[in-house]
Design a protein around this motif. Structure first.
Motif, PDB file in Angstrom:
ATOM      1  N   UNK A  13       0.813  -1.069   0.067  1.00  0.00           N
ATOM      2  CA  UNK A  13      -0.255  -0.038  -0.140  1.00  0.00           C
ATOM      3  C   UNK A  13       0.954   1.212   0.216  1.00  0.00           C
ATOM      4  N   UNK A  14       2.154   1.190   0.815  1.00  0.00           N
ATOM      5  CA  UNK A  14       2.900   2.326   0.899  1.00  0.00           C
ATOM      6  C   UNK A  14       3.680   2.758  -0.410  1.00  0.00           C
ATOM      7  N   UNK A  19       3.910   6.029  -5.281  1.00  0.00           N
ATOM      8  CA  UNK A  19       4.051   5.899  -6.689  1.00  0.00           C
ATOM      9  C   UNK A  19       3.095   6.961  -7.260  1.00  0.00           C
ATOM     10  N   UNK A  20       1.846   7.134  -6.632  1.00  0.00           N
ATOM     11  CA  UNK A  20       0.743   7.953  -7.059  1.00  0.00           C
ATOM     12  C   UNK A  20       1.236   9.367  -6.617  1.00  0.00           C
ATOM     13  N   UNK A  21       1.786   9.452  -5.569  1.00  0.00           N
ATOM     14  CA  UNK A  21       2.077  11.105  -5.194  1.00  0.00           C
ATOM     15  C   UNK A  21       3.552  11.527  -6.183  1.00  0.00           C
ATOM     16  N   UNK A  26       5.107  14.514 -10.648  1.00  0.00           N
ATOM     17  CA  UNK A  26       5.502  14.765 -12.086  1.00  0.00           C
ATOM     18  C   UNK A  26       4.778  15.405 -13.134  1.00  0.00           C
ATOM     19  N   UNK A  27       3.214  15.377 -13.133  1.00  0.00           N
ATOM     20  CA  UNK A  27       2.386  15.901 -13.864  1.00  0.00           C
ATOM     21  C   UNK A  27       2.439  17.325 -13.588  1.00  0.00           C
ATOM     22  N   UNK A  28       2.789  17.830 -12.398  1.00  0.00           N
ATOM     23  CA  UNK A  28       2.560  19.219 -11.918  1.00  0.00           C
ATOM     24  C   UNK A  28       3.909  19.847 -12.308  1.00  0.00           C
ATOM     25  N   UNK A  29       5.134  19.236 -12.185  1.00  0.00           N
ATOM     26  CA  UNK A  29       6.412  19.975 -12.420  1.00  0.00           C
ATOM     27  C   UNK A  29       7.107  19.327 -13.599  1.00  0.00           C
ATOM     28  N   UNK A  30       6.856  18.289 -14.050  1.00  0.00           N
ATOM     29  CA  UNK A  30       7.504  17.805 -15.120  1.00  0.00           C
ATOM     30  C   UNK A  30       6.968  18.281 -16.688  1.00  0.00           C
ATOM     31  N   UNK A  31       7.972  18.172 -17.480  1.00  0.00           N
ATOM     32  CA  UNK A  31       7.446  18.641 -18.997  1.00  0.00           C
ATOM     33  C   UNK A  31       6.655  17.457 -19.657  1.00  0.00           C
ATOM     34  N   UNK A 131      10.587   7.141  -5.762  1.00  0.00           N
ATOM     35  CA  UNK A 131      11.290   8.462  -5.397  1.00  0.00           C
ATOM     36  C   UNK A 131      12.186   9.041  -6.499  1.00  0.00           C
ATOM     37  N   UNK A 132      12.757   8.354  -7.103  1.00  0.00           N
ATOM     38  CA  UNK A 132      13.765   8.794  -8.237  1.00  0.00           C
ATOM     39  C   UNK A 132      12.955   9.156  -9.335  1.00  0.00           C
ATOM     40  N   UNK A 133      11.736   8.684  -9.768  1.00  0.00           N
ATOM     41  CA  UNK A 133      11.008   9.328 -10.834  1.00  0.00           C
ATOM     42  C   UNK A 133      10.410  10.564 -10.514  1.00  0.00           C
TER      43      UNK A 133
END
Length: 418
Positions: A13-14, A19-21, A26-31, A131-133
């Motif tokens: 679950x963790x 992964x969802x966070x 990534x959606x907010x700050x990534x290109x 975390x690295x993604x």
């Protein structure tokens, strides 16, 4: 038994929530690049398979003017199936294999650390991969459809796994990676610096064999690449683009001339020689201290620092550098050095997660408008790479400890609570 299942479900679950966070970040700050580079590769090799010179392929680009195929001919040979396979298959193959390669390379790095601490290896690997993604080099590699993680896998699999086991084939992965993209050739210098003559020879032989194979298939393109295309460093884009976080990019932005002035080129050359030499010296010391991961990481950091162009998605080596720093902190949580190491890890992690350099970007030729804080911000990734090159610690004798790839020990694992 019931308690173990609860821990397993909690860990699963963790990983899912984390992964969802990360996906949201990534959606907010990534290109959102929609596999832009992958589509260039596919169009270029299709152009080549139709009987054209692959280095004649170009397409308009709003940032760099035009873009084309910039890799050596052997890369085109490996990518040639893209030109005949359906795009949907190429797309999903790239996405899935990039994720799998990220998991594999993280597993190689995390396995000894997890086993020494009694952590479940799968859990440590999945958490770290999630975390690295969030970091720009990893998420942008996925977003662009870049090949960086494949090259990392060749290098780590070669030097960390084959090298750790004393294989006579050590060096082959570095050689193949060098034939694909040249910049991994810096690791051949590392093998020479550590006096591993056989491995260096294997690397050169593997690179040469792959290069000759490509030349046999297309002599004209091979000759053109190594006599002309290779030396046109501005073919890949403007060197002062904020995305270029090599030392050369930093000098180009400070110089603020397009093309870069003769003085700027000389300054870059002097800095590249100094940083490259220092990096190889530190890497050799780490190898002698029997911390191969640190040695490989320092070499990788030096390589991207001195390369003429290192886009933000090339800066993978910040990942093992942070993992090593965290490992050292966990071994000595009460030491004074632990505080600044924790601070450095946080500074690097959140700077790359939030894509700090892009808040300060200027268009080519307009960097003179920067003040000191914005100059630092626009070159933050390059400065942090150099900082990690200097401050990534060694863990003397770590390769001889239980669970390392060099010892190939596999102690019994115990579950760890979240």
């Amino acid at each position: 038994m019931i308690e173990s299942r609860k821990r397993l479900y909690t860990q699963l679950a963790f990983v899912a929530v984390l992964s969802g966070v990360v996906w949201a970040l990534a959606d907010q700050f990534g290109g959102q690049h929609h596999l832009f580079d992958l589509r260039i590769y596919r169009k270029a090799v299709s152009f080549w398979l139709a009987g054209n010179d692959i280095y004649d392929y170009s397409q308009p680009d709003v940032i760099n003017g035009t873009l084309g195929f910039t890799y050596p001919p052997f890369a085109a040979v490996l990518m040639s199936p893209m030109g005949v396979l359906p795009y949907g298959f190429v797309k999903w193959f790239t996405i899935v294999t990039t994720l799998l390669v990220a998991l594999l390379t993280t597993y190689w790095i995390m396995k000894p650390m997890a086993q020494r601490r009694g952590w479940p290896v799968w859990f440590a690997t999945c958490v770290t991969t999630a975390l690295i993604f969030a970091l720009e080099p990893i998420r942008e590699t996925m977003s662009f459809g870049q090949i960086n993680l494949y090259l990392v896998a060749l290098i780590l699999g070669d030097l960390l796994i084959l090298g750790g086991r004393g294989s006579k084939w050590t060096g082959v992965g570095v050689g193949i990676a060098t034939a694909i993209k040249l910049t991994p050739g810096f690791f051949i210098l590392y093998l020479l610096a550590t006096r591993r003559w056989r491995a260096a020879g294997v690397s050169v032989a593997a690179a040469g064999a792959c290069t000759l194979l490509a030349a046999a298939l297309d002599w004209h393109s091979s000759w053109r690449f190594y006599t002309s295309v290779l030396w046109d460093t501005e073919r890949v884009g403007f060197p002062d683009n904020p995305g270029n976080q090599a030392i050369n990019g930093m000098v180009a932005r400070i110089d603020d001339m397009v093309p870069v002035s003769s003085t700027g080129k000389l300054v870059w050359l002097v800095l590249a020689l100094a940083v490259g030499g220092y990096g190889l010296w530190r890497a050799a010391k780490a190898h002698k201290a029997k911390d191969e991961l640190a040695a490989i990481t320092i070499t990788g950091l030096a390589g991207v620092a001195v390369s003429p162009v290192s886009w933000t998605h090339h800066l993978y080596w910040i990942v093992p550098a942070m993992i090593i720093l965290v490992d050292v902190v966990l071994d000595a949580p009460g030491e004074r050095k632990s505080w600044w190491r924790i601070g450095l890890v946080n500074l690097v992690y959140w700077s790359f997660t939030m894509s700090l350099v892009w808040f300060f970007r200027r268009t080519p030729g307009n960097h003179h408008r920067n003040n000191v804080p914005s100059e630092i911000g626009e070159n933050a990734f390059a400065l942090l790479v150099v900082a990690l090159l200097i401050f990534t610690p060694f863990r003397p004798g770590i390769d001889a400890e239980e669970g390392s790839w060099a010892t190939a020990e596999k102690p019994e694992l115990q579950p760890v609570s979240v």
